[in-house]
Design a protein around this motif. Sequence first.
Motif, PDB file in Angstrom:
ATOM      1  N   GLN A 125       2.830   7.651  15.571  1.00 46.42           N
ATOM      2  CA  GLN A 125       1.758   8.505  16.071  1.00 46.42           C
ATOM      3  C   GLN A 125       1.405   9.620  15.090  1.00 46.42           C
ATOM      4  OE1 GLN A 125       3.867   8.940  20.018  1.00 46.42           O
ATOM      5  NE2 GLN A 125       1.768   8.978  20.751  1.00 46.42           N
ATOM      6  N   SER A 126       2.420  10.271  14.537  1.00 40.64           N
ATOM      7  CA  SER A 126       2.129  11.386  13.636  1.00 40.64           C
ATOM      8  C   SER A 126       1.515  10.910  12.325  1.00 40.64           C
ATOM      9  CB  SER A 126       3.395  12.206  13.372  1.00 40.64           C
ATOM     10  OG  SER A 126       4.420  11.408  12.824  1.00 40.64           O
ATOM     11  N   SER A 127       1.919   9.736  11.851  1.00 40.25           N
ATOM     12  CA  SER A 127       1.305   9.218  10.623  1.00 40.25           C
ATOM     13  C   SER A 127      -0.160   8.859  10.865  1.00 40.25           C
ATOM     14  CB  SER A 127       2.082   8.009  10.094  1.00 40.25           C
ATOM     15  OG  SER A 127       2.113   6.948  11.021  1.00 40.25           O
ATOM     16  N   LYS A 128      -0.464   8.312  12.047  1.00 40.14           N
ATOM     17  CA  LYS A 128      -1.861   7.999  12.375  1.00 40.14           C
ATOM     18  C   LYS A 128      -2.681   9.269  12.610  1.00 40.14           C
ATOM     19  CE  LYS A 128      -2.072   3.479  12.221  1.00 40.14           C
ATOM     20  NZ  LYS A 128      -2.946   2.785  11.252  1.00 40.14           N
ATOM     21  N   ALA A 129      -2.050  10.277  13.208  1.00 41.11           N
ATOM     22  CA  ALA A 129      -2.752  11.549  13.394  1.00 41.11           C
ATOM     23  C   ALA A 129      -3.077  12.178  12.044  1.00 41.11           C
ATOM     24  CB  ALA A 129      -1.907  12.496  14.242  1.00 41.11           C
ATOM     25  N   GLY A 130      -2.129  12.091  11.120  1.00 42.28           N
ATOM     26  CA  GLY A 130      -2.390  12.592   9.775  1.00 42.28           C
ATOM     27  C   GLY A 130      -3.512  11.828   9.099  1.00 42.28           C
ATOM     28  N   VAL A 188       0.813  -1.216   0.000  1.00 45.42           N
ATOM     29  CA  VAL A 188       0.000   0.000   0.000  1.00 45.42           C
ATOM     30  C   VAL A 188       0.844   1.262   0.000  1.00 45.42           C
ATOM     31  CG1 VAL A 188      -1.920  -1.168   1.134  1.00 45.42           C
ATOM     32  CG2 VAL A 188      -0.271   0.126   2.519  1.00 45.42           C
ATOM     33  N   GLY A 189       2.122   1.150   0.377  1.00 47.88           N
ATOM     34  CA  GLY A 189       2.993   2.307   0.382  1.00 47.88           C
ATOM     35  C   GLY A 189       3.542   2.669  -0.985  1.00 47.88           C
ATOM     36  N   SER A 190       3.252   1.844  -1.976  1.00 42.70           N
ATOM     37  CA  SER A 190       3.714   2.092  -3.343  1.00 42.70           C
ATOM     38  C   SER A 190       2.527   2.439  -4.237  1.00 42.70           C
ATOM     39  CB  SER A 190       4.408   0.846  -3.900  1.00 42.70           C
ATOM     40  OG  SER A 190       4.518   0.908  -5.306  1.00 42.70           O
ATOM     41  N   PRO A 191       2.463   3.651  -4.773  1.00 47.53           N
ATOM     42  CA  PRO A 191       1.319   4.006  -5.625  1.00 47.53           C
ATOM     43  C   PRO A 191       1.198   3.099  -6.841  1.00 47.53           C
ATOM     44  CG  PRO A 191       3.015   5.712  -5.705  1.00 47.53           C
ATOM     45  CD  PRO A 191       3.387   4.793  -4.595  1.00 47.53           C
ATOM     46  N   ALA A 192       2.320   2.669  -7.410  1.00 48.94           N
ATOM     47  CA  ALA A 192       2.260   1.781  -8.573  1.00 48.94           C
ATOM     48  C   ALA A 192       1.672   0.429  -8.187  1.00 48.94           C
ATOM     49  CB  ALA A 192       3.650   1.608  -9.170  1.00 48.94           C
ATOM     50  N   SER A 193       2.059  -0.090  -7.024  1.00 49.58           N
ATOM     51  CA  SER A 193       1.534  -1.369  -6.564  1.00 49.58           C
ATOM     52  C   SER A 193       0.037  -1.272  -6.277  1.00 49.58           C
ATOM     53  CB  SER A 193       2.275  -1.817  -5.299  1.00 49.58           C
ATOM     54  OG  SER A 193       1.790  -3.053  -4.828  1.00 49.58           O
ATOM     55  N   VAL A 194      -0.380  -0.159  -5.690  1.00 51.65           N
ATOM     56  CA  VAL A 194      -1.808   0.030  -5.396  1.00 51.65           C
ATOM     57  C   VAL A 194      -2.610   0.130  -6.692  1.00 51.65           C
ATOM     58  CG1 VAL A 194      -3.509   1.597  -4.377  1.00 51.65           C
ATOM     59  CG2 VAL A 194      -1.389   1.080  -3.140  1.00 51.65           C
ATOM     60  N   ALA A 231       8.786   3.926   5.538  1.00 49.86           N
ATOM     61  CA  ALA A 231       7.781   2.891   5.776  1.00 49.86           C
ATOM     62  C   ALA A 231       6.626   3.427   6.614  1.00 49.86           C
ATOM     63  CB  ALA A 231       8.412   1.683   6.457  1.00 49.86           C
ATOM     64  N   ALA A 232       6.944   4.178   7.667  1.00 48.33           N
ATOM     65  CA  ALA A 232       5.894   4.713   8.534  1.00 48.33           C
ATOM     66  C   ALA A 232       4.995   5.687   7.783  1.00 48.33           C
ATOM     67  CB  ALA A 232       6.512   5.395   9.752  1.00 48.33           C
ATOM     68  N   VAL A 233       5.605   6.608   7.051  1.00 52.24           N
ATOM     69  CA  VAL A 233       4.824   7.626   6.345  1.00 52.24           C
ATOM     70  C   VAL A 233       4.055   7.025   5.172  1.00 52.24           C
ATOM     71  CG1 VAL A 233       4.957   9.756   5.009  1.00 52.24           C
ATOM     72  CG2 VAL A 233       6.363   9.479   7.057  1.00 52.24           C
ATOM     73  N   GLN A 234       4.728   6.198   4.384  1.00 49.54           N
ATOM     74  CA  GLN A 234       4.096   5.652   3.192  1.00 49.54           C
ATOM     75  C   GLN A 234       3.013   4.620   3.523  1.00 49.54           C
ATOM     76  OE1 GLN A 234       5.122   8.134   1.012  1.00 49.54           O
ATOM     77  NE2 GLN A 234       4.817   6.458  -0.415  1.00 49.54           N
ATOM     78  N   THR A 235       3.277   3.746   4.467  1.00 50.53           N
ATOM     79  CA  THR A 235       2.294   2.692   4.772  1.00 50.53           C
ATOM     80  C   THR A 235       1.142   3.209   5.621  1.00 50.53           C
ATOM     81  OG1 THR A 235       4.041   1.018   4.680  1.00 50.53           O
ATOM     82  CG2 THR A 235       1.978   0.395   5.769  1.00 50.53           C
ATOM     83  N   ASN A 236       1.455   3.936   6.696  1.00 51.19           N
ATOM     84  CA  ASN A 236       0.416   4.341   7.642  1.00 51.19           C
ATOM     85  C   ASN A 236      -0.399   5.541   7.180  1.00 51.19           C
ATOM     86  OD1 ASN A 236       1.486   2.347   9.284  1.00 51.19           O
ATOM     87  ND2 ASN A 236       2.614   3.770  10.587  1.00 51.19           N
ATOM     88  N   TYR A 237       0.231   6.428   6.433  1.00 47.89           N
ATOM     89  CA  TYR A 237      -0.469   7.648   6.019  1.00 47.89           C
ATOM     90  C   TYR A 237      -0.799   7.674   4.531  1.00 47.89           C
ATOM     91  CZ  TYR A 237      -1.397  12.574   5.077  1.00 47.89           C
ATOM     92  OH  TYR A 237      -1.967  13.750   4.649  1.00 47.89           O
ATOM     93  N   ALA A 238       0.230   7.558   3.680  1.00 45.55           N
ATOM     94  CA  ALA A 238      -0.021   7.637   2.244  1.00 45.55           C
ATOM     95  C   ALA A 238      -0.785   6.419   1.731  1.00 45.55           C
ATOM     96  CB  ALA A 238       1.300   7.800   1.488  1.00 45.55           C
TER      97      ALA A 238
END
Length: 244
Positions: free
Chosen positions: A147-152, A57-63, A102-109
């Motif tokens: 925490q910040s990725s989940k808050a976002g 899910v962290g890869s736009p091409a894969s999604v 990984a945190a930003v791309q998977t949890n938020y993006a």
Amino acid sequence: MGKSIVVTGAGKGLGKAIARRLAAEGNTLILLGRTLSKVEAVASELGHGSYAVECDVGSPASVRAAFATVAEKTPVIDVLINNAGVYEPFTVAEATDAQIEAAVQTNYAGPIYCSREAIPLMRKGSHIINISSESINLPFVMFSLYQSSKAGLERFTETLCQELKPEGIAVTMFRAGQMMDEDSSNNWPPEIGRRFHEGNLRAGLDLRARPISSFGSVAEFFPTLINLPADVSLPIIQMEARHR
């Protein structure tokens, strides 16, 4: 009549428990996960026409590729559950590029990428559910990126809810508490685990004393959530563990 439900991170943990519970209600589950063999094993167990699709899910091409496959097999998605996430303690000073990404791309993006691809396959009455964490309101140490990725994600969820109201697509932010099951484990180095525990104790958070619910117990709520009456909305849900 059963619904077509996409669950990300469905190869283990909460995603797997949700898939099992919803399949038991006669729904068709579309299981997304980075390790295809894991989600294939779950799909085989569930039946009801459920199937697995490899997806990071962290890869736009894969999604994009994953939802193109979904669109060929399932033209209408009734529910998208953005569950996939990474949960790893580290300090910002010591963080590697890979840990931050990984945190930003998977949890938020990741939920954003998946929602973007799912929305064209949705219709009035469809539902997006984003899984957040109670940790955003607790004094955790070594969890700033989680925490910040989940808050976002929560802020994104609130805005997406308003954006999709005219389309008749519901959006829910599901804030979950601490949970695990008999198969739960992490691959943290022992020294990281020790520092995480001791640091949180100093911050006034004794993780070992806090109640822990099971993935299966949390999943019990999802049949109700995806089958709400048409005149009812649940934009925000917070579920907490409690001592038995």
